[in-house]
Write an enzyme that holds these catalytic residues in place. Structure first.
Site, short mmCIF file in Angstrom:
data_model
loop_
_atom_site.label_atom_id
_atom_site.label_comp_id
_atom_site.label_asym_id
_atom_site.label_seq_id
_atom_site.Cartn_x
_atom_site.Cartn_y
_atom_site.Cartn_z
N SER A 98 13.09 15.76 -4.31
CA SER A 98 11.93 15.32 -3.93
C SER A 98 10.89 15.20 -4.76
N LEU A 138 0.12 9.10 1.41
CA LEU A 138 -0.06 8.00 2.29
C LEU A 138 -0.28 8.53 3.88
N PRO A 141 -2.87 13.08 9.05
CA PRO A 141 -2.67 13.94 10.24
C PRO A 141 -2.54 13.26 11.39
N GLY A 144 1.37 9.12 10.68
CA GLY A 144 2.60 9.30 10.10
C GLY A 144 3.55 7.87 10.09
N TRP A 169 1.24 16.55 4.78
CA TRP A 169 2.69 16.80 4.42
C TRP A 169 2.90 16.03 2.94
N GLY A 245 6.28 -0.93 -0.91
CA GLY A 245 7.19 -1.33 -1.67
C GLY A 245 7.49 -0.15 -2.43
N ALA A 250 11.75 4.69 -3.32
CA ALA A 250 12.02 6.21 -3.15
C ALA A 250 13.22 6.13 -1.90
N GLY A 348 30.28 33.14 9.71
CA GLY A 348 29.11 33.59 9.61
C GLY A 348 28.46 33.63 8.24
N GLU A 371 9.83 9.46 4.48
CA GLU A 371 10.09 8.09 3.94
C GLU A 371 10.51 7.38 5.18
P1 TGC Z 1 4.11 -4.65 8.89
O1 TGC Z 1 3.39 -5.61 9.51
O2 TGC Z 1 5.66 -4.79 9.13
O3 TGC Z 1 4.07 -4.88 7.16
C1 TGC Z 1 2.86 -4.78 6.64
C2 TGC Z 1 2.95 -5.50 5.09
O4 TGC Z 1 3.94 -4.91 4.68
C3 TGC Z 1 5.05 -5.76 4.28
N1 TGC Z 1 6.27 -4.39 4.23
C4 TGC Z 1 7.04 -4.31 3.08
N2 TGC Z 1 6.64 -4.57 2.03
C5 TGC Z 1 7.47 -3.94 1.09
N3 TGC Z 1 8.56 -3.20 1.41
C6 TGC Z 1 8.85 -2.73 2.88
N4 TGC Z 1 9.77 -2.01 2.85
C7 TGC Z 1 7.83 -3.34 3.67
N5 TGC Z 1 7.72 -3.40 4.72
C8 TGC Z 1 7.01 -4.02 5.29
C9 TGC Z 1 5.17 -6.77 5.14
O5 TGC Z 1 5.84 -7.84 4.69
C10 TGC Z 1 3.85 -6.83 5.52
O6 TGC Z 1 3.38 -7.52 4.30
P2 TGC Z 1 2.05 -8.62 4.52
O7 TGC Z 1 2.03 -9.57 3.26
O8 TGC Z 1 2.66 -9.64 5.52
O9 TGC Z 1 0.80 -7.92 4.92
O10 TGC Z 1 3.89 -3.26 9.09
P3 TGC Z 1 3.79 -2.32 10.28
O11 TGC Z 1 2.30 -1.66 10.60
O12 TGC Z 1 4.27 -3.07 11.55
O13 TGC Z 1 4.73 -1.10 10.02
C11 TGC Z 1 6.05 -1.33 9.83
C12 TGC Z 1 6.68 0.18 9.65
C13 TGC Z 1 6.70 1.19 10.94
C14 TGC Z 1 8.06 -0.25 9.44
C15 TGC Z 1 6.12 0.84 8.39
O14 TGC Z 1 4.89 1.40 8.63
C16 TGC Z 1 6.93 2.21 8.10
O15 TGC Z 1 7.75 2.09 7.35
N6 TGC Z 1 6.52 3.20 8.78
C17 TGC Z 1 7.14 4.75 8.13
C18 TGC Z 1 6.16 5.19 7.17
C19 TGC Z 1 6.72 6.04 6.19
O16 TGC Z 1 7.90 5.71 5.83
N7 TGC Z 1 5.84 6.85 5.43
C20 TGC Z 1 6.59 7.62 4.40
C21 TGC Z 1 5.31 8.23 3.82
S1 TGC Z 1 5.81 8.77 2.20
C22 TGC Z 1 6.73 9.98 2.22
O17 TGC Z 1 7.51 10.54 3.28
C23 TGC Z 1 7.29 10.63 0.84
S2 TGC Z 1 8.24 11.85 1.13
C24 TGC Z 1 8.86 12.42 -0.44
C25 TGC Z 1 9.57 12.99 -0.86
O18 TGC Z 1 9.20 14.29 -0.93
O19 TGC Z 1 10.74 12.64 -1.27
P1 FAD Z 2 5.45 10.83 14.05
O1 FAD Z 2 4.78 9.43 13.37
O2 FAD Z 2 4.28 11.44 14.74
O3 FAD Z 2 6.69 10.64 14.88
C1 FAD Z 2 6.99 11.72 15.64
C2 FAD Z 2 8.34 11.03 16.32
O4 FAD Z 2 7.87 9.91 16.90
C3 FAD Z 2 9.37 10.84 15.34
O5 FAD Z 2 10.68 11.11 15.80
C4 FAD Z 2 9.43 9.50 15.19
O6 FAD Z 2 10.71 8.67 15.04
C5 FAD Z 2 8.95 9.02 16.45
N1 FAD Z 2 8.14 7.54 16.48
C6 FAD Z 2 7.08 7.26 16.21
N2 FAD Z 2 6.60 5.88 16.05
C7 FAD Z 2 7.89 5.35 16.96
C8 FAD Z 2 8.02 4.01 17.50
N3 FAD Z 2 7.14 3.18 17.12
N4 FAD Z 2 9.18 4.10 18.24
C9 FAD Z 2 10.14 5.14 18.54
N5 FAD Z 2 9.72 6.35 18.02
C10 FAD Z 2 8.77 6.55 17.29
N6 FAD Z 2 4.03 11.56 3.30
C11 FAD Z 2 3.33 11.19 2.20
O7 FAD Z 2 2.73 10.28 2.35
N7 FAD Z 2 3.74 11.71 1.06
C12 FAD Z 2 4.45 12.76 0.83
O8 FAD Z 2 4.95 13.19 -0.28
C13 FAD Z 2 5.41 13.16 2.12
N8 FAD Z 2 6.12 14.36 1.66
C14 FAD Z 2 6.64 14.95 3.01
C15 FAD Z 2 7.33 16.11 2.66
C16 FAD Z 2 7.87 16.72 3.78
C17 FAD Z 2 8.68 18.05 3.67
C18 FAD Z 2 7.58 16.30 5.14
C19 FAD Z 2 8.34 16.68 6.50
C20 FAD Z 2 7.04 15.10 5.49
C21 FAD Z 2 6.55 14.22 4.41
N9 FAD Z 2 5.83 13.14 4.36
C22 FAD Z 2 5.09 12.83 3.11
C23 FAD Z 2 5.02 12.69 5.59
C24 FAD Z 2 6.49 11.90 6.26
O9 FAD Z 2 6.60 10.60 5.77
C25 FAD Z 2 5.98 11.95 7.62
O10 FAD Z 2 6.31 13.16 8.54
C26 FAD Z 2 6.84 10.97 8.49
O11 FAD Z 2 6.44 9.53 8.15
C27 FAD Z 2 6.75 10.92 10.05
O12 FAD Z 2 5.31 11.05 10.55
P2 FAD Z 2 5.02 12.12 11.30
O13 FAD Z 2 5.50 13.43 10.76
O14 FAD Z 2 3.48 11.99 11.70
O15 FAD Z 2 5.66 11.70 12.78
#
Ligand code: TGC
Ligand code: FAD
Length: 392
Positions: A98, A138, A141, A144, A169, A245, A250, A348, A371
């Protein structure tokens, strides 16, 4: 913890698909993990502390910016080498991977891709060497899975921006010098800002009591009227596509990393099954245990092939975001199942810190959520194949 006797499974001779450079990079990372991570990681996970002393070593094996050009301090490697490094690090611990993922794909990548030359020169070499560590804000609270709804925002005050809001987070937050923060401008457009530790109004409280990813530091980012210099805005891309992007890069690394965790669980269970005697036989002689092991190696091999192919597509610039989602979802799910089965095979002993399996199992509970959750990636595949959007 038991000595690290890891032997990597390669059931389909996939090494034949790798170049000499790939193998050199992978083997260097593998040796480093055995030497520097395996002996200490259980202790740090138990203490819920990130082992800061490994930062220099991570930089030396090229884990910070593997594919960032050498002129900016990166290793200038291809996507398969990047993946193999993530695989080896996560074989040691998902929390360490991570730290490397965030530094490379979520901090260095946006500065490289969306930053200007002055930003690249200022930040990338220090991030590549580990002198500075970064984090990526990103998630909020209340936002997500749906980051488009974020409320963190900045106002143009003439000679600076004024940033307000909170992120939650955030990996590396408690010690990072640099944060890439995604926030809305006054028109609601999302931009990336480089926020530095020490800016007044910026705090990073640590998140405690995690049962998962304990050797990785997680925290919040709080912005209370933070004055951000205008030159800290990433100028070359805005909108939600900018952070997404970074996530493509990642998530690709995680797809490889999860294979590492799965390989470690499989290898540990295989060795244990030949040594542990019950009913006068090694437990590996019982059909039920062989079924578990045979299914594990089958799933690992399928994931290795999927991910290698994805790496080739990324090297050619042809991989789609949906293909990356499929690999992240499949491989983490594969790894979490293998960790659970392997844990049972150790009876165990499987719940103790003598072996790595329980730690991998708990870690993977975060990896399947961050992610993009398992369900979100399924819906991305669903959208890609049907053209029908479940998010709208
Ligand atoms: P949507 O309308 O589909 O897209 C908005 C704009 O984004 C473009 N796009 C992308 N571009 C690059 N890469 C991708 N994977 C892309 N997916 C979409 C899309 O073309 C559009 O562009 P434009 O120019 O038309 O505006 O967006 P939406 O609001 O409907 O959301 C789609 C959804 C649900 C798939 C997206 O919000 C999503 O992937 N949600 C999950 C959030 C997430 O992954 N969060 C991660 C936080 S960071 C983290 O967890 C780090 S953990 C780090 C660690 O410890 O390893
Ligand atoms: P929620 O979005 O509230 O989701 C709760 C449940 O609802 C999930 O099961 C989900 O799949 C489901 N759900 C949500 N929407 C839908 C839908 N449309 N249809 C069906 N099911 C749905 N974020 C960062 O920005 N940077 C970081 O460095 C980072 N590091 C992290 C490290 C750890 C240890 C953890 C646990 C998280 C980290 N995150 C980070 C945040 C992480 O990306 C979010 O936890 C994740 O994207 C989910 O968001 P949430 O926890 O708010 O869950």
């Amino acid at each position: 913890m038991k000595p690290d006797l890891f032997q990597a499974p390669d059931y389909y001779n996939l090494d034949d698909l790798l170049t000499e450079e790939h193998k050199l990079v992978r083997d260097a990372a593998r040796e480093w993990v055995k030497r520097e991570v395996s002996p200490i990681i259980e202790d740090y996970a138990q203490k819920a502390e990130f082992p800061k002393q490994i930062v220099n070593g991570l930089a030396e094996i090229g884990a910070f910016g593997p594919y960032i050009p050498v002129e900016y301090g990166g290793a200038g490697l291809d996507q398969i080498s990047y993946g193999l490094i993530m695989q080896e690090i996560e074989r040691g611990d998902s929390g360490v991977r991570s730290t490397a993922s965030v530094q490379s794909s979520l901090v260095m990548y946006p500065i490289w891709k969306y930053g200007n030359e002055a930003q690249r020169q200022k930040y990338l070499p220090k991030l590549a060497s580990g002198e500075w560590m970064g984090c990526f804000g990103l998630t909020e609270p209340d936002h997500g899975s749906n980051p488009a709804g974020m409320v963190t925002n900045f106002k143009d005050m003439g000679d600076h921006y004024l940033l307000n809001g909170a992120k939650m987070w955030i990996s590396n937050a408690p010690f990072a010098q640099v944060a890439i923060v995604w926030a809305k401008d006054e028109s609601g457009r999302i931009h990336g800002l480089i926020v530095e530790r020490g800016m007044p109004g910026f705090t990073t409280p640590e998140t405690h009591n995690k049962w998962s990813l304990r050797a990785s530091a997680t925290g919040e980012l709080i912005f209370d009227n933070v004055k951000v210099p205008k030159e800290n805005l990433l100028p070359n891309k805005s909108g939600l596509g900018a952070p997404l992007g970074c996530l493509d890069s990642a998530r690709y690394g995680i797809a490889w990393g999860a294979i590492g965790a799965a390989m470690d669980c499989y290898d540990t269970a295989l060795r244990y099954s030949k040594e542990r005697m019950q009913f006068g036989k090694p437990i590996g002689q019982f059909q039920l245990q062989q079924k578990k092991l045979a299914e594990m190696i089958t799933e690992i091999t399928k994931a290795q092939l999927l991910t290698w192919r994805l790496g080739v597509l990324r090297n050619e610039g042809r991989a789609t975001s949906a293909q990356i989602s499929m690999a992240k979802r499949n491989n983490v799910d594969m790894a979490i199942h293998i960790a659970r089965e392997a844990r049972q095979m150790l009876g165990g002993m499987g719940i103790t810190g003598e072996y790595s399996i329980m730690r991998h199992s708990m870690n993977l509970e975060s990896v399947i959520t961050y992610e993009g959750t398992h369900d979100i990636h399924l819906l991305i595949t669903g959208l890609d194949i049907t053209g029908l959007n479940a998010f709208k």
